[in-house]
Scaffold this active site. Structure first.
Site, PDB file in Angstrom:
ATOM      1  N   SER A  50       0.934  -1.149   0.027  1.00 56.48           N
ATOM      2  CA  SER A  50       0.016  -0.014  -0.223  1.00 56.48           C
ATOM      3  C   SER A  50       0.723   1.384   0.003  1.00 56.48           C
ATOM      4  CB  SER A  50      -0.727  -0.134   1.089  1.00 56.48           C
ATOM      5  OG  SER A  50      -0.016   0.265   2.512  1.00 56.48           O
ATOM      6  N   ASP A  81      -1.311  -1.627  -3.964  1.00 53.09           N
ATOM      7  CA  ASP A  81      -2.593  -1.636  -3.463  1.00 53.09           C
ATOM      8  C   ASP A  81      -3.022  -0.494  -3.272  1.00 53.09           C
ATOM      9  OD1 ASP A  81      -4.613  -3.080  -2.353  1.00 53.09           O
ATOM     10  OD2 ASP A  81      -4.133  -3.121  -0.435  1.00 53.09           O
ATOM     11  N   GLY A 208     -11.342  -6.069   1.513  1.00 60.78           N
ATOM     12  CA  GLY A 208     -12.015  -6.095   2.619  1.00 60.78           C
ATOM     13  C   GLY A 208     -12.576  -7.475   3.180  1.00 60.78           C
ATOM     14  N   SER A 210     -11.090 -10.046   5.124  1.00 62.95           N
ATOM     15  CA  SER A 210     -10.534 -10.746   6.154  1.00 62.95           C
ATOM     16  C   SER A 210     -11.843 -11.341   7.067  1.00 62.95           C
ATOM     17  CB  SER A 210      -9.774  -9.773   7.157  1.00 62.95           C
ATOM     18  OG  SER A 210      -8.505  -9.673   6.631  1.00 62.95           O
ATOM     19  N   ASP A 252      -5.347  -8.273   4.477  1.00 61.81           N
ATOM     20  CA  ASP A 252      -4.567  -7.505   5.343  1.00 61.81           C
ATOM     21  C   ASP A 252      -4.989  -7.622   7.057  1.00 61.81           C
ATOM     22  OD1 ASP A 252      -2.455  -5.866   6.373  1.00 61.81           O
ATOM     23  OD2 ASP A 252      -3.234  -4.159   5.685  1.00 61.81           O
ATOM     24  N   SER A 253      -6.153  -7.254   7.382  1.00 62.80           N
ATOM     25  CA  SER A 253      -6.276  -7.237   8.841  1.00 62.80           C
ATOM     26  C   SER A 253      -5.818  -8.785   9.520  1.00 62.80           C
ATOM     27  CB  SER A 253      -7.826  -6.841   9.102  1.00 62.80           C
ATOM     28  OG  SER A 253      -8.199  -5.448   8.489  1.00 62.80           O
TER      29      SER A 253
HETATM   30  O1  G3H Z   1      -6.611  -1.392   2.041  1.00 61.74           O
HETATM   31  C1  G3H Z   1      -6.146  -1.192   3.090  1.00 61.74           C
HETATM   32  C2  G3H Z   1      -5.047  -2.154   3.358  1.00 61.74           C
HETATM   33  O2  G3H Z   1      -5.372  -2.528   4.707  1.00 61.74           O
HETATM   34  C3  G3H Z   1      -3.786  -1.345   3.626  1.00 61.74           C
HETATM   35  O3  G3H Z   1      -3.615  -0.634   4.878  1.00 61.74           O
HETATM   36  O4  G3H Z   1      -2.768   1.666   4.125  1.00 61.74           O
HETATM   37  O5  G3H Z   1      -2.566   1.130   6.120  1.00 61.74           O
HETATM   38  O6  G3H Z   1      -1.291  -0.010   4.703  1.00 61.74           O
HETATM   39  P1  G3H Z   1      -2.596   0.407   5.013  1.00 61.74           P
HETATM   40  P1  13P Z   2      -8.986  -6.442   5.073  1.00 67.76           P
HETATM   41  O1  13P Z   2      -9.037  -5.142   6.116  1.00 67.76           O
HETATM   42  O2  13P Z   2     -10.345  -7.265   5.242  1.00 67.76           O
HETATM   43  O3  13P Z   2      -7.955  -7.412   5.422  1.00 67.76           O
HETATM   44  O4  13P Z   2      -8.981  -5.891   3.428  1.00 67.76           O
HETATM   45  C1  13P Z   2      -7.476  -5.479   3.100  1.00 67.76           C
HETATM   46  C2  13P Z   2      -7.613  -5.045   1.706  1.00 67.76           C
HETATM   47  O5  13P Z   2      -8.783  -4.924   1.047  1.00 67.76           O
HETATM   48  C3  13P Z   2      -6.617  -4.621   1.120  1.00 67.76           C
HETATM   49  O6  13P Z   2      -6.644  -3.983  -0.138  1.00 67.76           O
HETATM   50 ZN    ZN Z   3      -8.348  -2.775  -0.379  1.00 64.93          ZN
END
Ligand code: G3H
Ligand code: 13P
Ligand code: ZN
Length: 304
Positions: A50, A81, A208, A210, A252-253
């Protein structure tokens, strides 16, 4: 093996009716945990970086680590991302990313189409794949706060893909980023997903996604965390989404939660420890475990 493009991985997934996980990385231990799991499960992977990860770790560090990871036999794409900053997108292209997500979903349809088309043209000239998003995911995406999500319109989706030439489309059907996705039961709009699938041929992406496993929340809370009311996407919903054509699933989460639960447990079990390797190593093992589970669950085990 050299990095592969997103398009390469997702076309195979689309044909084979499975999904490839896109895991976000921020440091070496997270990347290693994911790659160890992919080696063990013989699974392809998408490494998501990201804008926040780049700010934290630096583009050169992240790319160098992924280059080392790519010496393995795992087929992997290196993917930006939620790219929003065109200058940063250009830097990622120059650095050797094989996939870019241009996220202009916070603009109206016309502007989103215009920006996405421009980025797709730049990337395609270099053989790089492009993902874009239509509709709005609720929550915080790289510092953009969306109060109320807006579902993807299937007719607009078809037009958007035709006009922009993108390789993969991220859809908004009720998921959101982070660990607090639903107050009550999950209520994803599979009816919308089905209609999008009927009108759009490119591989579809679910952000999203997770699950926020309760046992990881408990483990973290037992060791001092205070995570309350966290709720993710139920496994059955993810399965259904794959059946309806989702080929890339962003996670990610769950990695964050596994990593901190693993580290907290190490700190709890060994309060005298001052060796960061023991703490971070425990986080890395937790990442490996959850990444393995996702690969098996998404059907990409043995699909490398
Ligand atoms: O899309 C969101 C991902 O969880 C990336 O999060 O921008 O805090 O790295 P971040
Ligand atoms: P989560 O927060 O559900 O893991 O989604 C991550 C995501 O979409 C990163 O682009
Ligand atoms: Zn995302």
């Amino acid at each position: 093996m050299p990095l592969v493009t997103l398009s390469y991985l997702l076309k195979r997934a689309q044909k084979g009716k499975y999904a490839v996980p896109a895991f976000n990385i921020n440091n070496m231990e997270i990347l290693q945990g994911i790659v160890y799991a992919a080696e063990k499960e013989k699974s392809p992977i998408i490494i998501g970086v990201s804008e926040g990860a780049i700010k934290y770790a630096g583009l050169d560090y992240l790319k160098a680590m992924v280059d080392v990871a790519a010496k393995s036999k795992v087929k992997m794409a290196l993917h930006l991302d939620h790219g929003k900053d065109i200058e940063l997108i250009k830097k990622c292209i120059d650095a050797g990313f094989t996939s870019i997500m241009i996220d202009a979903s916070f603009h109206d349809f016309k502007k989103n189409t215009e920006i996405t088309k421009k980025v797709a043209a730049i990337c395609h000239k270099k053989g790089i794949s492009v993902e874009a998003e239509l509709g709005k995911l609720q929550g915080v995406e790289d510092n953009v706060h969306v109060e109320k999500g807006i579902f993807t319109d299937p007719d607009e989706a078809s037009l958007f893909v035709k006009k922009t030439g993108i390789d993969a489309l991220a859809v908004a059907i009720g998921t959101s980023h982070g660990a607090y996705k639903f107050k009550g039961e999950s209520n994803l709009r599979f009816d919308i997903l089905r209609k999008i699938r009927e009108k759009v041929n490119v591989p579809l992406v679910l952000h999203g996604s997770s699950q926020i496993p309760i046992e990881l929340v408990r483990q973290a809370n037992t060791c001092g965390a205070k995570i309350k009311g966290a709720k993710g996407v139920p496994n059955n919903d993810v399965k259904k989404a794959i059946k309806l054509g989702i080929c890339k699933i962003n996670i990610d989460s769950d990695l964050r939660l596994a990593f901190i639960a693993g580290m907290r447990q190490a700190l709890c079990n060994d309060p005298d420890c001052i060796d960061p390797r023991k703490i971070l190593g425990s986080g890395r093992s937790a990442i490996e475990k959850i990444a393995s589970e996702k690969m098996r669950f998404f059907g990409c085990k043995n699909k490398n």
